[in-house]
Design a protein around this motif. Structure first.
Motif, mmCIF file in Angstrom:
data_model
loop_
_atom_site.group_PDB
_atom_site.id
_atom_site.type_symbol
_atom_site.label_atom_id
_atom_site.label_comp_id
_atom_site.label_asym_id
_atom_site.label_seq_id
_atom_site.Cartn_x
_atom_site.Cartn_y
_atom_site.Cartn_z
ATOM 1 N N ASP A 359 -18.479 1.734 24.702
ATOM 2 C CA ASP A 359 -19.601 2.648 24.498
ATOM 3 C C ASP A 359 -19.121 3.735 23.536
ATOM 4 O OD1 ASP A 359 -21.876 4.102 24.582
ATOM 5 O OD2 ASP A 359 -21.484 5.017 26.529
ATOM 6 N N PRO A 360 -19.618 3.813 22.326
ATOM 7 C CA PRO A 360 -20.632 2.948 21.769
ATOM 8 C C PRO A 360 -20.098 1.545 21.469
ATOM 9 C CG PRO A 360 -19.850 4.482 20.099
ATOM 10 C CD PRO A 360 -19.159 4.852 21.368
ATOM 11 N N GLU A 361 -21.056 0.612 21.357
ATOM 12 C CA GLU A 361 -20.678 -0.765 21.069
ATOM 13 C C GLU A 361 -20.379 -0.935 19.576
ATOM 14 O OE1 GLU A 361 -23.373 -2.946 24.511
ATOM 15 O OE2 GLU A 361 -24.211 -2.737 22.502
ATOM 16 N N ILE A 362 -19.444 -1.844 19.297
ATOM 17 C CA ILE A 362 -19.126 -2.184 17.904
ATOM 18 C C ILE A 362 -19.669 -3.589 17.669
ATOM 19 C CG2 ILE A 362 -17.254 -2.587 16.252
ATOM 20 C CD1 ILE A 362 -15.484 -0.780 18.019
ATOM 21 N N ALA A 363 -20.387 -3.806 16.577
ATOM 22 C CA ALA A 363 -20.927 -5.150 16.317
ATOM 23 C C ALA A 363 -20.902 -5.404 14.816
ATOM 24 C CB ALA A 363 -22.356 -5.247 16.848
ATOM 25 N N TRP A 364 -20.645 -6.629 14.460
ATOM 26 C CA TRP A 364 -20.659 -6.948 13.034
ATOM 27 C C TRP A 364 -20.905 -8.427 12.781
ATOM 28 C CZ3 TRP A 364 -16.135 -6.482 15.759
ATOM 29 C CH2 TRP A 364 -15.140 -7.435 15.546
ATOM 30 N N VAL A 365 -21.305 -8.707 11.546
ATOM 31 C CA VAL A 365 -21.474 -10.095 11.106
ATOM 32 C C VAL A 365 -21.160 -10.128 9.611
ATOM 33 C CG1 VAL A 365 -23.992 -9.777 10.801
ATOM 34 C CG2 VAL A 365 -23.069 -12.080 11.026
ATOM 35 N N GLY A 366 -20.512 -11.191 9.172
ATOM 36 C CA GLY A 366 -20.220 -11.340 7.742
ATOM 37 C C GLY A 366 -18.969 -10.594 7.322
ATOM 38 N N ARG A 367 -18.922 -10.297 6.016
ATOM 39 C CA ARG A 367 -17.702 -9.734 5.422
ATOM 40 C C ARG A 367 -17.563 -8.241 5.680
ATOM 41 N NH1 ARG A 367 -14.741 -14.083 3.149
ATOM 42 N NH2 ARG A 367 -16.075 -15.549 4.221
#
Ligand code: FAD
Ligand code: NAD
Length: 473
Positions: A359-367
């Motif tokens: 918390d907070p959340e970490i999120a990612w997609v791609g480069r």
């Protein structure tokens, strides 16, 4: 030899059980062998993910977040709660109930799909035969037209901190503490270290993470990782990078010895979690004459479609290359099932979302931006802070940001990175956009409901072309 199956799956985690269900949906006869036994001695479907991984860790993250809010945040909303008490054994029981409900659900799905569950060890033999050794009883050999290996992974252990499964534990043990340790050490500030460290920090432990690398969360976009580190440290997580743990000594407390840039150091803790990564689980998986090829790190060698060196034998999930994520394994399971049935099937490895449920959340997609720089890809970056969105403010969750990276010439989205509230959900929009090869302009022209957290994604897309509304570009 026992009756032949169209498919035998070894391992019932999210890669194996999902693949098995898809095979059954496509009309194949399927047996699944799994050796997992839970702490009460009962066999259980669902693998690491459901029994000791994704699900129980999220159950505890949720419980500990409620406790933290009651303690530190509700008063700000005008809600005064007196006499809050923590019941850790109940928290653990609730977590166990969530797990048993979900693993029981898979058992029902197996029944509904006529999948045979064989509880015990599976071993690949030559000619697509599989030896099944039940937990009690004699081994049998089955033959199958196809075999899917989905045996997953297990925690890496290190000589400097041998597990005793009581005071020095792995991720499974870290979900079983019956009281809050006063001081908690964590070796490895990766995904598990941060998630489990957050749970116990929120419940009152003084948590110190010892990380070997110089860079904090080296996989994550550096700007997002820097921002996240600041926020975690504000919450009281002590993160020490560039540490080499050399020894642990157990007395009344556990003395953890390590070296960093300033020389030899040590800390005293009551419990120690070792979370330094996971390794493929191939122990006793194949006989010599099966001739299954693994790489130097023990991963089963597969092609782009998860077929091994043996025709008709596939491997999916954590036991093969690629990120060790439940949804990646499940998609591979589906792809293999569809290809066995003669359909097309593929996994787009470029659009696998990642989430770290802190918390907070970490999120990612791609480069990441660092990857684009290293590859010399021309890009533009648009960022937007949650602090400027009405919804995040109203929720008192204004920390963090969204960052969108788009190709400088084509505007195609190359990567989306977030740290902030509910980014585990927000990343789905970014993943869909990338799957459809959207441009930043496509996202910028998409109407986002107001007031929602998704407006930060919208504004970051606008910011790629310097036209965010609620910030100076
Ligand atoms: P597994 O889930 O490991 O299942 C493999 C199964 O095969 C096990 O039941 C094992 O006992 C069995 N098996 C192994 N060898 C044999 C054999 N020879 N015979 C019979 N059975 C065998 N991922 C996410 O995407 N999101 C998360 O939030 C997340 N949180 C996690 C939290 C923790 C604490 C941990 C440890 C992991 C987490 N993961 C998460 C990772 C996720 O759990 C794995 O990526 C996922 O479980 C891999 O699925 P799998 O089917 O390949 O293997
Ligand atoms: P990880 O690779 O995320 O982190 C391990 C960390 O330990 C790294 O930062 C590494 O540099 C460090 N390290 C390695 N050896 C060390 C040593 N001797 N001393 C100190 N630090 C050391 O691995 P993990 O946290 O164990 O998790 C394993 C995998 O499980 C993850 O990579 C991920 O694929 C999966 N997982 C996913 C989620 C999620 O999706 N939310 C949650 C938990 C686990």
């Amino acid at each position: 030899m026992a009756n032949p199956y169209d498919v035998i799956v070894i391992g019932a985690g999210p890669a194996g059980y999902v693949g098995a269900i898809r095979c059954a949906q496509l009309g194949m006869s399927v047996a699944v062998i799994d050796e997992f036994v839970r702490k009460d001695g009962e066999p259980s479907l669902g693998g690491t993910c459901l029994n000791v991984g994704c699900i129980p860790s999220k159950a505890l993250l949720d419980s500990s977040e409620h406790y933290h809010r009651v303690q530190h945040e509700l008063a700000g909303h005008g809600i005064k709660v007196d006499g809050t008490r923590l019941d850790v054994p109940q928290m653990i029981r609730r977590k166990d109930k969530v797990v048993s409900d979900l693993t029981g659900g898979i058992k029902q799905l197996f029944k509904a799909n006529r999948i045979e569950w064989l509880a015990g060890h599976g071993k690949l033999l030559a000619d697509r035969q599989v030896e099944f050794t039940p937990h009690k009883g004699k081994a049998k050999v089955f033959s199958a037209s196809n075999v899917i290996i989905a045996t997953g992974s297990r925690p890496i252990e290190i000589g400097a901190a041998p597990l005793d499964h009581d005071r020095i534990v792995d991720s499974a043990g870290a979900q079983e503490f019956q009281e809050v340790p006063k001081r908690l050490g964590v070796i490895g500030a990766g995904v598990i270290g941060l998630e489990m460290g957050s749970v116990w920090n929120r419940l009152g432990s003084k948590v110190v993470l010892l990380e070997a690398q110089d860079t904090f969360l080296s996989l994550v976009d550096h700007q997002v990782a820097r921002e996240a580190r600041k926020l975690f440290e504000k919450q009281g997580l002590e993160i020490k990078t560039n540490c080499r743990v050399t020894d642990t000594r157990k007395g009344k407390t556990i003395s953890v010895h390590y070296e960093d840039a300033d020389g030899k150091q040590n800390i005293q803790v009551d419990k120690l979690i070792v979370s330094v990564g996971r390794r493929p689980h191939t122990d006793g998986l194949a006989s010599e004459d099966a001739n299954l090829i693994t790489d130097e790190r023990g991963f089963v060698n597969v092609d782009d479609y998860c077929e091994t060196n043996i025709p008709g034998v596939y491997a999916v999930g954590d036991v093969v290359r690629g990120p060790m994520l439940a949804h990646k394994g499940s998609e591979e399971g589906v792809m293999v099932a569809e290809r066995i049935a003669g359909h097309a099937g593929h996994v787009n490895y470029e659009t696998i979302p990642w989430v770290i449920y802190t918390d907070p959340e970490i999120a990612w997609v791609g480069r990441t931006e660092n990857q684009l720089k290293a590859a010399g890809t021309p890009y533009r970056s648009g960022t937007f802070g949650f602090a400027a969105t009405g919804r995040a403010r109203a929720m008192d969750r204004a920390d963090g940001m969204v960052k969108i990276l788009a190709h400088a010439e084509t505007d195609r989205i190359l990567g989306v990175h977030m740290v902030g509230p509910q980014t585990s959900e927000l990343i789905a929009e970014a993943t869909l956009a990338m799957e459809y090869e959207a441009s930043a302009e496509d996202l910028a022209r998409t109407i986002h409901a107001h007031p929602t957290l998704s407006e930060a994604v919208h504004e970051a897309a606008l910011a790629v072309n310097k036209r965010a509304i609620h910030k100076a570009n």
